[in-house]
Scaffold this motif. Structure first.
Motif, PDB file in Angstrom:
ATOM      1  N   PRO A 198     -37.126  17.555 -18.775  1.00  0.00           N
ATOM      2  CA  PRO A 198     -35.695  17.439 -18.492  1.00  0.00           C
ATOM      3  C   PRO A 198     -34.932  16.626 -19.533  1.00  0.00           C
ATOM      4  O   PRO A 198     -33.703  16.622 -19.543  1.00  0.00           O
ATOM      5  N   ALA A 199     -35.647  15.928 -20.411  1.00  0.00           N
ATOM      6  CA  ALA A 199     -35.024  15.148 -21.485  1.00  0.00           C
ATOM      7  C   ALA A 199     -36.074  14.928 -22.565  1.00  0.00           C
ATOM      8  O   ALA A 199     -37.277  15.025 -22.313  1.00  0.00           O
ATOM      9  N   ARG A 200     -35.632  14.629 -23.776  1.00  0.00           N
ATOM     10  CA  ARG A 200     -36.561  14.375 -24.876  1.00  0.00           C
ATOM     11  C   ARG A 200     -37.016  12.922 -24.826  1.00  0.00           C
ATOM     12  O   ARG A 200     -36.209  12.006 -24.867  1.00  0.00           O
ATOM     13  N   ARG A 201     -38.329  12.726 -24.753  1.00  0.00           N
ATOM     14  CA  ARG A 201     -38.896  11.383 -24.698  1.00  0.00           C
ATOM     15  C   ARG A 201     -40.070  11.223 -25.655  1.00  0.00           C
ATOM     16  O   ARG A 201     -40.920  10.378 -25.454  1.00  0.00           O
ATOM     17  N   ASP A 202     -40.155  12.074 -26.669  1.00  0.00           N
ATOM     18  CA  ASP A 202     -41.190  12.020 -27.702  1.00  0.00           C
ATOM     19  C   ASP A 202     -42.531  12.508 -27.145  1.00  0.00           C
ATOM     20  O   ASP A 202     -42.636  12.974 -26.023  1.00  0.00           O
ATOM     21  N   ASP A 208     -45.585   1.059 -17.738  1.00  0.00           N
ATOM     22  CA  ASP A 208     -44.255   1.547 -17.341  1.00  0.00           C
ATOM     23  C   ASP A 208     -44.121   3.042 -17.620  1.00  0.00           C
ATOM     24  O   ASP A 208     -43.579   3.793 -16.790  1.00  0.00           O
ATOM     25  N   MET A 209     -44.591   3.472 -18.788  1.00  0.00           N
ATOM     26  CA  MET A 209     -44.536   4.894 -19.116  1.00  0.00           C
ATOM     27  C   MET A 209     -45.416   5.690 -18.164  1.00  0.00           C
ATOM     28  O   MET A 209     -45.013   6.754 -17.680  1.00  0.00           O
ATOM     29  N   HIS A 210     -46.614   5.183 -17.885  1.00  0.00           N
ATOM     30  CA  HIS A 210     -47.524   5.872 -16.978  1.00  0.00           C
ATOM     31  C   HIS A 210     -46.888   6.046 -15.603  1.00  0.00           C
ATOM     32  O   HIS A 210     -46.904   7.143 -15.021  1.00  0.00           O
ATOM     33  N   ALA A 211     -46.296   4.974 -15.074  1.00  0.00           N
ATOM     34  CA  ALA A 211     -45.706   5.039 -13.734  1.00  0.00           C
ATOM     35  C   ALA A 211     -44.537   6.012 -13.686  1.00  0.00           C
ATOM     36  O   ALA A 211     -44.413   6.812 -12.745  1.00  0.00           O
ATOM     37  N   ALA A 212     -43.671   5.980 -14.697  1.00  0.00           N
ATOM     38  CA  ALA A 212     -42.501   6.859 -14.701  1.00  0.00           C
ATOM     39  C   ALA A 212     -42.912   8.326 -14.847  1.00  0.00           C
ATOM     40  O   ALA A 212     -42.380   9.205 -14.163  1.00  0.00           O
ATOM     41  N   CYS A 213     -43.876   8.597 -15.749  1.00  0.00           N
ATOM     42  CA  CYS A 213     -44.316   9.978 -15.942  1.00  0.00           C
ATOM     43  C   CYS A 213     -45.004  10.523 -14.696  1.00  0.00           C
ATOM     44  O   CYS A 213     -44.784  11.679 -14.305  1.00  0.00           O
ATOM     45  N   LEU A 268     -42.614  23.492  -8.925  1.00  0.00           N
ATOM     46  CA  LEU A 268     -43.290  24.605  -9.568  1.00  0.00           C
ATOM     47  C   LEU A 268     -42.517  25.886  -9.319  1.00  0.00           C
ATOM     48  O   LEU A 268     -42.154  26.206  -8.188  1.00  0.00           O
ATOM     49  N   ASP A 269     -42.225  26.609 -10.412  1.00  0.00           N
ATOM     50  CA  ASP A 269     -41.512  27.879 -10.313  1.00  0.00           C
ATOM     51  C   ASP A 269     -42.311  28.928 -11.071  1.00  0.00           C
ATOM     52  O   ASP A 269     -42.157  29.103 -12.282  1.00  0.00           O
ATOM     53  N   GLY A 270     -43.220  29.619 -10.356  1.00  0.00           N
ATOM     54  CA  GLY A 270     -44.097  30.572 -11.027  1.00  0.00           C
ATOM     55  C   GLY A 270     -45.020  29.842 -11.983  1.00  0.00           C
ATOM     56  O   GLY A 270     -45.756  28.943 -11.603  1.00  0.00           O
ATOM     57  N   GLY A 271     -44.984  30.209 -13.255  1.00  0.00           N
ATOM     58  CA  GLY A 271     -45.800  29.547 -14.255  1.00  0.00           C
ATOM     59  C   GLY A 271     -45.078  28.419 -14.969  1.00  0.00           C
ATOM     60  O   GLY A 271     -45.568  27.915 -15.974  1.00  0.00           O
ATOM     61  N   THR A 272     -43.918  28.013 -14.450  1.00  0.00           N
ATOM     62  CA  THR A 272     -43.124  26.951 -15.073  1.00  0.00           C
ATOM     63  C   THR A 272     -43.095  25.734 -14.167  1.00  0.00           C
ATOM     64  O   THR A 272     -42.786  25.836 -12.978  1.00  0.00           O
ATOM     65  N   PHE A 273     -43.410  24.553 -14.725  1.00  0.00           N
ATOM     66  CA  PHE A 273     -43.360  23.301 -13.985  1.00  0.00           C
ATOM     67  C   PHE A 273     -42.194  22.467 -14.493  1.00  0.00           C
ATOM     68  O   PHE A 273     -42.062  22.248 -15.694  1.00  0.00           O
ATOM     69  N   ARG A 274     -41.365  21.999 -13.564  1.00  0.00           N
ATOM     70  CA  ARG A 274     -40.206  21.174 -13.909  1.00  0.00           C
ATOM     71  C   ARG A 274     -40.395  19.777 -13.336  1.00  0.00           C
ATOM     72  O   ARG A 274     -40.315  19.588 -12.117  1.00  0.00           O
ATOM     73  N   PRO A 275     -40.661  18.779 -14.179  1.00  0.00           N
ATOM     74  CA  PRO A 275     -40.827  17.414 -13.683  1.00  0.00           C
ATOM     75  C   PRO A 275     -39.535  16.887 -13.071  1.00  0.00           C
ATOM     76  O   PRO A 275     -38.434  17.375 -13.375  1.00  0.00           O
ATOM     77  N   GLY A 276     -39.656  15.869 -12.214  1.00  0.00           N
ATOM     78  CA  GLY A 276     -38.480  15.231 -11.636  1.00  0.00           C
ATOM     79  C   GLY A 276     -37.612  14.614 -12.715  1.00  0.00           C
ATOM     80  O   GLY A 276     -38.084  13.834 -13.548  1.00  0.00           O
ATOM     81  N   LYS A 277     -36.332  14.948 -12.701  1.00  0.00           N
ATOM     82  CA  LYS A 277     -35.436  14.541 -13.792  1.00  0.00           C
ATOM     83  C   LYS A 277     -35.183  13.038 -13.806  1.00  0.00           C
ATOM     84  O   LYS A 277     -35.244  12.396 -14.862  1.00  0.00           O
ATOM     85  N   ASP A 278     -34.865  12.459 -12.656  1.00  0.00           N
ATOM     86  CA  ASP A 278     -34.486  11.038 -12.627  1.00  0.00           C
ATOM     87  C   ASP A 278     -35.628  10.153 -13.114  1.00  0.00           C
ATOM     88  O   ASP A 278     -35.426   9.247 -13.938  1.00  0.00           O
ATOM     89  N   ALA A 279     -36.834  10.399 -12.611  1.00  0.00           N
ATOM     90  CA  ALA A 279     -37.967   9.566 -13.015  1.00  0.00           C
ATOM     91  C   ALA A 279     -38.280   9.758 -14.496  1.00  0.00           C
ATOM     92  O   ALA A 279     -38.562   8.787 -15.210  1.00  0.00           O
ATOM     93  N   PHE A 280     -38.202  10.995 -14.989  1.00  0.00           N
ATOM     94  CA  PHE A 280     -38.539  11.226 -16.393  1.00  0.00           C
ATOM     95  C   PHE A 280     -37.493  10.629 -17.324  1.00  0.00           C
ATOM     96  O   PHE A 280     -37.828  10.145 -18.414  1.00  0.00           O
ATOM     97  N   THR A 281     -36.242  10.641 -16.908  1.00  0.00           N
ATOM     98  CA  THR A 281     -35.194  10.029 -17.722  1.00  0.00           C
ATOM     99  C   THR A 281     -35.439   8.539 -17.906  1.00  0.00           C
ATOM    100  O   THR A 281     -35.063   7.949 -18.926  1.00  0.00           O
ATOM    101  N   ASN A 282     -36.095   7.905 -16.937  1.00  0.00           N
ATOM    102  CA  ASN A 282     -36.413   6.479 -17.029  1.00  0.00           C
ATOM    103  C   ASN A 282     -37.677   6.199 -17.833  1.00  0.00           C
ATOM    104  O   ASN A 282     -38.046   5.039 -18.018  1.00  0.00           O
ATOM    105  N   THR A 283     -38.351   7.245 -18.284  1.00  0.00           N
ATOM    106  CA  THR A 283     -39.586   7.066 -19.048  1.00  0.00           C
ATOM    107  C   THR A 283     -39.275   6.524 -20.440  1.00  0.00           C
ATOM    108  O   THR A 283     -38.416   7.075 -21.138  1.00  0.00           O
ATOM    109  N   PRO A 284     -39.948   5.455 -20.883  1.00  0.00           N
ATOM    110  CA  PRO A 284     -39.746   5.000 -22.268  1.00  0.00           C
ATOM    111  C   PRO A 284     -40.127   6.104 -23.251  1.00  0.00           C
ATOM    112  O   PRO A 284     -41.098   6.836 -23.039  1.00  0.00           O
TER     113      PRO A 284
END
Length: 502
Positions: free
Chosen positions: A108-112, A239-244, A253-269
């Protein structure tokens, strides 16, 4: 792909005694948006999606690198591909074109790269087995695939026992655009312990590294068990482990596509695999896996510049490389790429010339690293050439902006058989559609009707509308837009087959 759940890890186990695993899952990191190969590479169509060293795109070449791997290893047929939403549909199309149905993880966002790998490891563990992950960037070139597979097989054996392995490239020249790995004591099978990492060095230091030996280029290719990566991240980057992991558990899960939770991933370092984990393995206290590096001598290139593309390709007797409609006359060491028009290079030396439908790059080969700064200026000017090509891929087909002026724009729109655009409206423009090939099913307000070749219709400003192709051949229309604002963000979607509403 199963529904998300907390993946099991092996923290606290003796990694040397872990059950041997022979299953390998390729993980392809395809979330980058490189600018150094502009104008071929754009923000919405980065270099992994283009073909600069062969008929396949770099992404397609990457997913095929484990084809025919050593039979004692069980390589998953469906790789895990981590990408962004803006590139998802093109990636799916390219994978289908080469016969693959990958498991897509859409960030949902670029986090490297470290968070990207963590999501892939969580997916692998949630599938019920602790597979060995072969992690590959999608924008590199490899000239000798068998040599790569030999290095990866050696790396997998070390990963079996719990090590995190990277491939290092013995340097051919004192490159300043790469990071370096300082190799430590030899283990076996050509492997070494990692003694440290070095940032991109100054020219004098890079020359010293090559002269004295003991320093290899950092390829960005990694091999480890999925649980080992998750445990290492838990120990070194909690912190990265917990957020991811929170993002993974909240994902859908949408068929063969997985969409992580946006809010938690945005908080990922945001951090890279190197910085987050690899550089800390030998420096950490307490439990951490062993860091191992194995030599890769396979004609590796990260294609980080047009000069690297020139170096990776076969040349004529004068050192020239031409792709597309290119002619050389008295030229030396010149790279020329044409997407359409004839490019003629007469008496040129050490130049790069790249022609596309909407931009032309001419650069000294020794200055191609400055292309990144040029693109930054183009972005600051809000010029469209920084973000997208004139021809833009969409999940339903593509459009080509063939002309524009004050208060109007003309597009050629091609819709694949059975596909349809979203039900939408525009606040600032009206549209005229003329069918030039195929049959169109048009929704306009409360009415639905068919248009055949040489027939047209008008879509007033503010009216809901949709274009569909009910036929078995591509639908091609010419669209004339008119209005005060013609940007692509003037779209309000009400229904969309491809999940783009909102």
């Amino acid at each position: 792909m199963r529904a998300p759940q907390e993946p099991a890890t092996t923290q606290g186990q003796d990694q040397e005694q872990a059950t041997p695993c022979t299953r390998i899952v390729p993980v392809v990191l395809a979330g980058g948006s490189g600018t150094r190969l502009w104008p071929m590479s754009r923000e919405q169509f980065p270099k992994q999606l283009i073909g600069v060293v062969g008929s396949d795109t770099l992404l397609q070449a990457t997913v095929h690198r484990l084809d025919g791997f050593a039979p004692e290893w069980q390589v998953a047929k469906d790789p895990i591909v981590v990408c962004g939403e803006e590139h998802r549909f093109v990636i799916v199309e390219q994978l289908h074109a080469c016969g693959l149905d990958a498991r897509l993880v859409v960030e949902p966002a670029r986090r490297d790269t470290a968070p990207a790998l963590t999501l892939a490891a969580a997916v692998a563990c949630a599938e019920g087995e602790d597979a060995i992950l072969v992690v590959m960037p999608s924008d590199h070139a490899i000239a000798d695939t068998p040599a790569l597979q030999q290095a990866l097989a050696s790396a997998a054996r070390h990963a079996q026992r719990g090590a995190i392995v990277t491939l290092g490239v013995p340097p051919r020249s004192p490159e300043t655009g790469f990071g370096y790995i300082r190799i430590g004591e030899a283990i076996d099978d050509g492997a070494h312990r990692i003694d440290g990492f070095v940032e991109k060095p100054a020219p004098e230091l890079a020359t010293q590294y090559v002269a004295q030996g003991g320093y290899w280029w950092n390829s960005g290719i990694f091999v480890m068990r999925a649980s080992v990566w998750l445990d290492a991240l838990r120990a070194l980057q909690p912190d990265m482990h917990a957020a991811c992991l929170a993002s993974f558990v909240e994902g859908k899960l949408d068929g063969g596509t997985f969409r992580p939770g946006k809010d938690a991933f945005t908080n990922t370092p945001a951090d890279s695999i190197d910085y987050a984990v690899m550089e800390r393995l030998s420096k950490s206290s307490g439990w951490a896996p062993e860091g191992v590096v194995i030599a890769l001598d396979a004609g590796w290139s990260d294609l980080g510049s047009w000069d690297a593309v020139w170096a990776a390709l076969d040349k004529d007797e004068d050192g020239n490389v031409g792709r597309g409609r290119v002619e050389f006359e008295g030229a030396v060491a010149t790279y020329a790429h044409s997407e359409g028009r004839l490019v003629a290079c007469v008496g040129t030396s050490n130049l790069v010339v790249v022609e596309t439908a909407d931009a032309v790059l001419v650069a000294d080969r020794s200055k191609v690293q400055d292309v990144k700064g040029l693109v930054t200026r183009i972005k600051a000017q809000r010029a469209p050439e920084a973000d997208a090509h004139r021809k833009v891929q969409r999940p339903w087909g593509f459009y080509d902006s063939i002309d524009q002026g004050e208060r109007f724009q003309v597009k050629r729109i091609v819709v694949t058989p059975g596909a349809r655009l979203s039900l939408q409206l525009h606040h600032h423009r009206a549209e005229h559609w003329t069918v030039v090939r195929g049959t169109a099913l048009v929704t306009r307000g409360e009415e639905t009707f068919l248009l055949s070749e040489n027939e047209s219709t008008y879509i007033p400003l503010g009216v809901r509308h949709r274009l569909e192709n009910p036929g078995k051949m591509p639908l091609e229309i010419i669209e004339v837009q008119s209005g005060a604002y013609l940007g692509e963000d003037d779209i309000v979607r009400f229904d969309d087959t491809y999940g783009r509403c909102g």
